[in-house]
Design an enzyme around this catalytic site. Structure first.
Site, PDB file in Angstrom:
ATOM      1  N   ASN A 271       0.839  -1.200   0.000  1.00 39.61           N
ATOM      2  CA  ASN A 271       0.000   0.000   0.000  1.00 39.61           C
ATOM      3  C   ASN A 271       0.878   1.256   0.000  1.00 39.61           C
ATOM      4  O   ASN A 271       0.768   2.127   0.872  1.00 39.61           O
ATOM      5  CB  ASN A 271      -0.928  -0.002   1.211  1.00 39.61           C
ATOM      6  CG  ASN A 271      -2.183   0.828   0.984  1.00 39.61           C
ATOM      7  OD1 ASN A 271      -2.322   1.492  -0.056  1.00 39.61           O
ATOM      8  ND2 ASN A 271      -3.090   0.809   1.933  1.00 39.61           N
ATOM      9  N   HIS A 302      -8.519   3.789   8.215  1.00 40.12           N
ATOM     10  CA  HIS A 302      -9.016   2.505   7.726  1.00 40.12           C
ATOM     11  C   HIS A 302     -10.468   2.254   8.132  1.00 40.12           C
ATOM     12  O   HIS A 302     -11.217   1.608   7.390  1.00 40.12           O
ATOM     13  CB  HIS A 302      -8.135   1.362   8.237  1.00 40.12           C
ATOM     14  CG  HIS A 302      -6.939   1.104   7.379  1.00 40.12           C
ATOM     15  ND1 HIS A 302      -5.738   1.738   7.561  1.00 40.12           N
ATOM     16  CD2 HIS A 302      -6.758   0.276   6.317  1.00 40.12           C
ATOM     17  CE1 HIS A 302      -4.867   1.314   6.662  1.00 40.12           C
ATOM     18  NE2 HIS A 302      -5.464   0.436   5.891  1.00 40.12           N
TER      19      HIS A 302
END
Length: 448
Positions: A271, A302
């Site tokens: 990521n 998140h």
């Protein structure tokens, strides 16, 4: 997304209004709080009202990417229009935006069709340079290291890069739909399995079950990268053999992930664009404990599942312990090639187990199953990490010259040098003087 798509426009529109009325001195703070707060409210609504525990293609996914874009652009405008150039880091100086975007440019950057579903994040300058058709010319001029380079006016073709990435997508999807379902992560907390399996078997299954959970991310991120490349975005210049590079906004490096020999190496290749965002808006600007602040911001971004916070808090321990071991032990094993091979094998095994152990709550989501797993392992790696931190001293370095504390979320020195040298962060004007000035900025930044 039907009516939920309005959230994209509302979040972007209010953020733009904040930028206009607040002014460049403090708008980055207000935009950061609003965008992250709006995202959090939407995530709370989705998780605790609609579908707790369900992975679905809902509107909060695109909002996570838009939040990154809103906040990163706000900080870049603040750097470019308020802060003094000498107060900026080399990367901040080259990404700084010197004029306020128009509403059309702002909405185009936040909600363009290429990155609306899964991103990945890109800098505002890279996007505008691409939209205005200057990316290939600037990249070719810069790749040769000369400001007055004569370059061809032909656009490089992304066809080969797109085909390769679509092949990876197909294999990842096939693996996910066949193998992943036979290796559920939930089996790690099965009562019978915990009672009958030996420790080596349990740790082996932990590794393979978490490895099997990764292809869905490989699929989504690689497909997003391929979509941008197919539109012509993502060209990064040429390698030493003259081959085109289409990895400007790539989000992962699968080979380095699966064969990583340190916690940092794994983070450096997983990521990537999100980790760069965390570095730019949090790690570089934190006044204390940048590693902890960055992990907390990552957890908030998140979502609101408790498992996310357990994972990232565990990640703080693992990151600091891994850095302490590497700084104090590794130099004893690198002189002999044979010894280094053995060391790399051992550290690969340890890294894969540590990563799997850390991210179990991220997959299980809830507190009870997460603590069931950790208690069944007697919190062994938590305790080991604390002991490591008590035994081995952490090397302290000055902020600004240090090699970004190990979470440094995925911004390795090599990657930073490549980005500073090759990333097409240029001003929004089309005249040649601005192009030359930006190229000069890059080489000065790399020298610094």
């Amino acid at each position: 997304f039907p009516r939920y798509a309005l959230h994209f426009v509302i979040q972007s529109g209010i953020s733009y209004y904040i930028m206009i009325i607040i002014g460049v001195e403090n708008m980055h703070k207000y935009c950061f709080v609003f965008a992250l707060g709006y995202l959090t409210v939407c995530q709370i609504t989705r998780v605790y009202i609609f579908d707790y525990g369900q992975y679905s293609a809902d509107f909060s996914g695109p909002m996570m990417i838009i939040t990154q874009k809103i906040t990163s652009l706000a900080f870049e405008i603040h750097d470019g229009m308020f802060r003094k150039s000498e107060d900026l880091t080399p990367s901040q100086r080259c990404l700084a935006v010197r004029r306020m975007p128009s509403l059309l440019e702002y909405l185009s950057y936040n909600c363009n069709f290429m990155g609306i579903l899964a991103g990945p994040l890109c800098s505002y300058k890279d996007y505008i340079t691409f939209i205005e058709g200057r990316s290939y010319q600037l990249q070719q001029s810069e790749a040769n290291g000369k400001e007055d380079t004569k370059y061809e006016q032909t656009d490089p073709s992304p066809n080969i890069a797109v085909a390769q990435k679509l092949l990876i997508c197909g294999l990842s999807l096939l693996f996910h739909m066949t193998i992943t379902k036979t290796l559920p992560v939930e089996y790690n907390i099965d009562d019978n399995f915990r009672a009958t399996a030996s420790w080596p078997v349990r740790f082996f299954y932990l590794y393979v079950s978490l490895m099997a959970a990764r292809p869905k991310y490989y699929f989504a991120w690689t497909l997003a990268d391929a979509i941008n490349n197919a539109a012509g975005f993502g060209f990064r210049g040429y390698d030493k053999n003259g081959a085109t590079r289409w990895d400007l906004i790539s989000n992962l490096r699968i080979q380095q992930i699966e064969f990583s020999t340190s916690f940092k190496m794994f983070l450096d290749n997983w990521n990537i664009q999100t980790a760069l965002w965390l570095k730019r808006v949090c790690y570089e600007r934190a006044t204390f404990s940048p590693t902890i602040q960055t992990f907390i911001l990552s957890a908030i971004w998140h979502g609101v599942y408790p498992g996310y916070y357990l994972t990232f808090l565990t990640g703080v321990l693992m990151t600091l312990a891994a850095r302490a071991i590497r700084n104090n032990i590794r130099h004893h094993f690198v002189e002999s090639p044979a010894v280094k091979v053995c060391y790399d094998i051992i550290t690969w095994m340890a890294t894969q187990v540590a990563i799997s152990y850390t991210v179990v709550p991220f997959v299980l989501l809830s507190v009870k199953p997460s603590f069931t797993f950790y208690s069944s392992c007697y919190f062994c790696l938590h305790i080991a990490s604390i002991l490591v931190l008590l035994v081995f001293p952490l090397k302290r370095t000055q902020k600004g010259s240090k090699t970004h504390e190990s979470i440094q979320p995925v911004w390795s020195k090599k990657l930073e040098e490549e980005n500073l040298l090759q990333k097409n962060s240029f001003s929004a004007t089309n005249n040649s003087f601005s192009q030359k000035r930006e190229i000069t900025c890059r080489y000065q930044a790399l020298k610094e």
